[in-house]
Design an enzyme around this catalytic site. Structure first.
Site, PDB file in Angstrom:
ATOM      1  N   PHE A 248       1.025  -0.919  -0.152  1.00  0.00           N
ATOM      2  CA  PHE A 248      -0.282   0.056  -0.055  1.00  0.00           C
ATOM      3  C   PHE A 248       1.061   1.118  -0.099  1.00  0.00           C
ATOM      4  CE2 PHE A 248       0.455  -0.788   4.410  1.00  0.00           C
ATOM      5  CZ  PHE A 248       0.644   0.671   4.719  1.00  0.00           C
ATOM      6  N   CYS A 249       0.207   1.922  -0.394  1.00  0.00           N
ATOM      7  CA  CYS A 249       0.852   3.495  -0.530  1.00  0.00           C
ATOM      8  C   CYS A 249       0.133   4.582  -0.028  1.00  0.00           C
ATOM      9  CB  CYS A 249       1.501   3.908  -1.796  1.00  0.00           C
ATOM     10  SG  CYS A 249       0.401   3.586  -3.203  1.00  0.00           S
ATOM     11  N   ALA A 250       0.272   5.457  -0.625  1.00  0.00           N
ATOM     12  CA  ALA A 250      -0.630   7.221  -0.547  1.00  0.00           C
ATOM     13  C   ALA A 250      -2.104   7.207  -1.110  1.00  0.00           C
ATOM     14  CB  ALA A 250       0.452   8.304   0.115  1.00  0.00           C
TER      15      ALA A 250
ATOM     16  N   SER B 247      -2.097   4.786  -4.085  1.00  0.00           N
ATOM     17  CA  SER B 247      -1.890   2.844  -4.526  1.00  0.00           C
ATOM     18  C   SER B 247      -1.459   2.906  -5.647  1.00  0.00           C
ATOM     19  CB  SER B 247      -3.947   2.762  -5.087  1.00  0.00           C
ATOM     20  OG  SER B 247      -4.068   3.327  -6.224  1.00  0.00           O
TER      21      SER B 247
ATOM     22  N   SER C 200      -3.613   5.415   2.019  1.00  0.00           N
ATOM     23  CA  SER C 200      -3.337   4.862   2.531  1.00  0.00           C
ATOM     24  C   SER C 200      -3.257   5.805   3.769  1.00  0.00           C
ATOM     25  CB  SER C 200      -1.544   5.554   3.399  1.00  0.00           C
ATOM     26  OG  SER C 200      -1.420   6.818   2.963  1.00  0.00           O
TER      27      SER C 200
END
Length: 126
Positions: free
Chosen positions: A80-82, A84, A109
């Site tokens: 996951f990240c800020a 996607s 996130s």
């Protein structure tokens, strides 16, 4: 053939339409305490210093190739990240490196942080 290219060739309309590549936050939050699942935070260190997820392994996307040996092959990995975007790149890369159980988080996130409120957190602790 390049292994990443062969993974991309599998990502046709059906693949994306059926959501085979991702979990939504409401599904993923229930997996946080499951020992078979490893959440992989691929955000930059600058982002993590403001919002950290203690249940996740942090490896920035740009360091992933050099730190691949830190990820177990017997776990289901959820990058996951800020936004996607980096999670999707990590998803494709991990598949190309022979990881069988991988799905990216469909939302960023912020959405993950949004569901981790006292009620859901309390149920995870119990």
């Amino acid at each position: 053939m390049d292994t990443f290219a062969s993974e991309l060739e599998k990502m046709d309309f059906e693949f994306f339409a059926t959501g085979q590549y991702s979990f939504h936050v409401d599904e993923a939050v229930n997996l946080i305490t499951n020992p078979h699942f490893l959440f992989l935070d691929v955000r930059a260190p600058e982002e993590v210093k403001y919002v950290e997820f203690p249940f996740a392994k942090h490896i920035p996307l740009d360091e992933l190739p050099k730190r691949l040996d830190e990820l177990p092959r017997d776990k289901f990995i959820v990058p996951f990240c800020a936004s996607s975007f980096r999670a999707a790149l990590a998803f494709g890369y991990l598949l190309s490196q022979g990881y069988d159980e991988v799905k990216a988080l469909a939302e960023g996130s912020d959405a993950l942080a949004g569901v981790l409120k006292p009620g859901p957190l309390y149920s995870l602790e119990g």
